[in-house]
Design a protein around this motif. Structure first.
Motif, PDB file in Angstrom:
ATOM      1  N   GLY A  36       0.788  -1.150   0.123  1.00 46.38           N
ATOM      2  CA  GLY A  36       0.013   0.134  -0.028  1.00 46.38           C
ATOM      3  C   GLY A  36       0.624   1.215   0.018  1.00 46.38           C
ATOM      4  O   GLY A  36       0.299   2.483  -0.614  1.00 46.38           O
ATOM      5  N   ARG A  40       7.146   1.077   1.499  1.00 42.25           N
ATOM      6  CA  ARG A  40       7.335  -0.370   1.555  1.00 42.25           C
ATOM      7  C   ARG A  40       7.852  -0.962   0.121  1.00 42.25           C
ATOM      8  O   ARG A  40       8.595  -1.827  -0.057  1.00 42.25           O
ATOM      9  N   GLY A  81      -1.778   1.840  -2.981  1.00 39.35           N
ATOM     10  CA  GLY A  81      -2.656   2.862  -2.005  1.00 39.35           C
ATOM     11  C   GLY A  81      -3.558   2.021  -1.172  1.00 39.35           C
ATOM     12  O   GLY A  81      -3.101   0.786  -0.839  1.00 39.35           O
ATOM     13  N   MET A  82      -4.849   2.212  -0.938  1.00 39.45           N
ATOM     14  CA  MET A  82      -5.513   1.654  -0.233  1.00 39.45           C
ATOM     15  C   MET A  82      -6.828   1.585  -0.833  1.00 39.45           C
ATOM     16  O   MET A  82      -7.576   2.191  -1.534  1.00 39.45           O
ATOM     17  N   GLY A  83      -7.672   0.635  -0.459  1.00 38.25           N
ATOM     18  CA  GLY A  83      -8.964   0.364  -0.566  1.00 38.25           C
ATOM     19  C   GLY A  83      -9.311  -0.712  -1.777  1.00 38.25           C
ATOM     20  O   GLY A  83      -8.599  -0.711  -2.513  1.00 38.25           O
ATOM     21  N   ARG A 106      -0.156  -9.927  -1.396  1.00 37.55           N
ATOM     22  CA  ARG A 106      -0.219  -8.788  -0.829  1.00 37.55           C
ATOM     23  C   ARG A 106       0.432  -8.629   0.650  1.00 37.55           C
ATOM     24  O   ARG A 106       0.383  -9.790   1.369  1.00 37.55           O
ATOM     25  N   GLY A 108       1.074  -6.327   3.560  1.00 36.08           N
ATOM     26  CA  GLY A 108       0.566  -5.109   4.175  1.00 36.08           C
ATOM     27  C   GLY A 108       0.414  -4.988   5.657  1.00 36.08           C
ATOM     28  O   GLY A 108       0.991  -6.120   6.384  1.00 36.08           O
ATOM     29  N   SER A 109      -0.101  -4.045   6.126  1.00 34.51           N
ATOM     30  CA  SER A 109      -0.338  -3.836   7.580  1.00 34.51           C
ATOM     31  C   SER A 109      -1.878  -4.101   7.882  1.00 34.51           C
ATOM     32  O   SER A 109      -2.633  -4.072   7.125  1.00 34.51           O
ATOM     33  N   GLU A 224      -8.228  -5.196   7.773  1.00 34.79           N
ATOM     34  CA  GLU A 224      -7.699  -4.006   6.625  1.00 34.79           C
ATOM     35  C   GLU A 224      -8.489  -4.020   5.445  1.00 34.79           C
ATOM     36  O   GLU A 224      -9.661  -4.240   5.775  1.00 34.79           O
ATOM     37  N   MET A 225      -7.770  -3.623   4.287  1.00 31.77           N
ATOM     38  CA  MET A 225      -8.928  -2.941   3.265  1.00 31.77           C
ATOM     39  C   MET A 225      -8.873  -3.630   1.863  1.00 31.77           C
ATOM     40  O   MET A 225      -9.710  -3.133   1.100  1.00 31.77           O
TER      41      MET A 225
HETATM   42  C1  R1P Z   1      -4.759   1.820   6.263  1.00 33.69           C
HETATM   43  O1  R1P Z   1      -3.970   2.590   7.074  1.00 33.69           O
HETATM   44  C2  R1P Z   1      -4.275   1.061   5.382  1.00 33.69           C
HETATM   45  O2  R1P Z   1      -3.243   0.244   6.057  1.00 33.69           O
HETATM   46  C3  R1P Z   1      -3.641  -1.259   5.636  1.00 33.69           C
HETATM   47  C4  R1P Z   1      -4.985  -0.957   5.501  1.00 33.69           C
HETATM   48  O3  R1P Z   1      -5.358  -2.385   4.685  1.00 33.69           O
HETATM   49  C5  R1P Z   1      -5.266   0.256   4.410  1.00 33.69           C
HETATM   50  O4  R1P Z   1      -4.739   0.230   3.412  1.00 33.69           O
HETATM   51  O5  R1P Z   1      -2.812  -1.784   4.638  1.00 33.69           O
HETATM   52  P1  R1P Z   1      -1.431  -0.991   4.082  1.00 33.69           P
HETATM   53  O6  R1P Z   1      -0.542  -1.210   5.124  1.00 33.69           O
HETATM   54  O7  R1P Z   1      -1.011  -1.892   2.849  1.00 33.69           O
HETATM   55  O8  R1P Z   1      -1.692   0.387   3.590  1.00 33.69           O
END
Ligand code: R1P
Length: 296
Positions: A36, A40, A81-83, A106, A108-109, A224-225
């Motif tokens: 995202g 990273r 990015g996000m979402g 993926r 991510g966090s 997460e998203m």
């Molecule tokens: C929100 O702060 C973001 O962080 C998490 C969520 O899914 C959202 O995209 O993922 P990333 O660390 O990949 O951005």
């Protein structure tokens, strides 16, 4: 990027670039790590082979594609990015640029719904979607609707999930011994705020959402998203299948082998040929898995 839309159904520039990621065939590998954040993406890119020279493209819409080789195998890192909407652009537009199999992890966090310590690594086996029900009357409450909807789960690709789990087992430092969770359910939300239960100045009717999620979804561990969208699209892809014989020349006779051994920096056409040569099944598929670091 000067956009001259050739086809409103799948817009591309005159030189064949997809409209939002800005890439075209040959600039993205079939094996992709998606993240995202820019830092990273750039951090992971430092692990790629020094040769061939990395390709990188920062698109006008904020997507970043970095392509190179890791131990001679072509890999792309795509920052989205996000979402869910960005995940949708990513999967569909990359799919348009590659032939054969497409493997997506993926990295991510996430937020955590259990007592895992910050820094734990979670590999979800499946994900649900938790989305705001816009038919609910958020201004005054609504006896007829629920404020949030939960989908059925969609699974990570089992082979890729296992491969990721095995790779982590082999490479993780001892300090991560008890902090890798490879059986967990993730929930991807359509808001970082309302559908993750955060209390803000908006009337989100979400005070009991987290308790509801935990009760309704056995094994739910992370929030997460993006993961749901990626798993869902990977599982539902059903485009035109190219015959494996047409796209699967033996690697030894592939003209791009010199690229892998560092004798050339490679061209788009070479990368495209190389990607096609890496088909791992007779029926091209999209496989997706996820690894997520727990944050506070
Ligand atoms: C929100 O702060 C973001 O962080 C998490 C969520 O899914 C959202 O995209 O993922 P990333 O660390 O990949 O951005």
């Amino acid at each position: 990027m000067k956009a001259r839309v050739q086809d409103a159904n799948f817009p591309k520039t005159a030189d064949g670039r997809v409209y939002h990621l800005g890439i075209r065939a040959g600039e993205v590998a079939n094996r992709i790590i998606t993240v995202g954040s820019v830092s990273r993406a750039e951090g992971i890119a430092k692990m790629l082979d020094a040769s061939p020279k990395l390709f990188s493209l920062y698109s006008e819409r904020g997507f970043i594609t970095i392509t190179g080789c890791y131990k001679t195998v072509p890999v792309s890192i795509v920052c989205i990015g996000m979402g869910a909407p960005n995940a949708d652009f990513f999967i569909r537009e990359v799919r348009e640029c590659v032939r054969g199999d497409m493997l997506v992890i993926r990295l991510g966090s996430c937020g955590c719904l259990t007592d895992l310590p910050v820094g734990s690594l979670v590999l979800p086996t499946s994900s649900i979607a938790c989305t705001r029900n816009v038919d609910f009357n958020f201004a005054s409450g609504d006896p007829w609707e629920v404020p949030y909807r939960l989908s059925k789960p969609v699974s990570a690709d089992p082979d890729l999930h296992k491969a990721l789990q095995d790779a982590i087992e082999l490479t993780r430092p001892p300090s991560l011994e008890n902090l890798v969770v490879s059986k967990a359910v993730n929930a991807s939300t359509d808001s970082f705020y309302s559908s993750q239960g955060r209390q803000t100045s908006f009337q989100d009717h979400n005070a009991s959402l987290i308790d509801h999620l935990k009760a309704a979804v056995p094994g739910l561990t992370t929030l997460e998203m993006e993961t749901f969208s990626i798993f869902h699209l990977a599982a539902s892809w059903g485009g035109v299948i190219q015959s494996s014989s047409a796209v699967n020349p033996p690697l030894a006779t592939n003209p791009v082998v010199p690229v892998l051994s560092g004798k050339s920096s490679g061209t788009s056409e070479q990368m495209e040929g190389l990607n096609a040569s890496l088909d791992i099944s007779s029926r091209p598929v999209i496989k997706a898995a996820a690894a997520q670091m727990v944050f506070a």
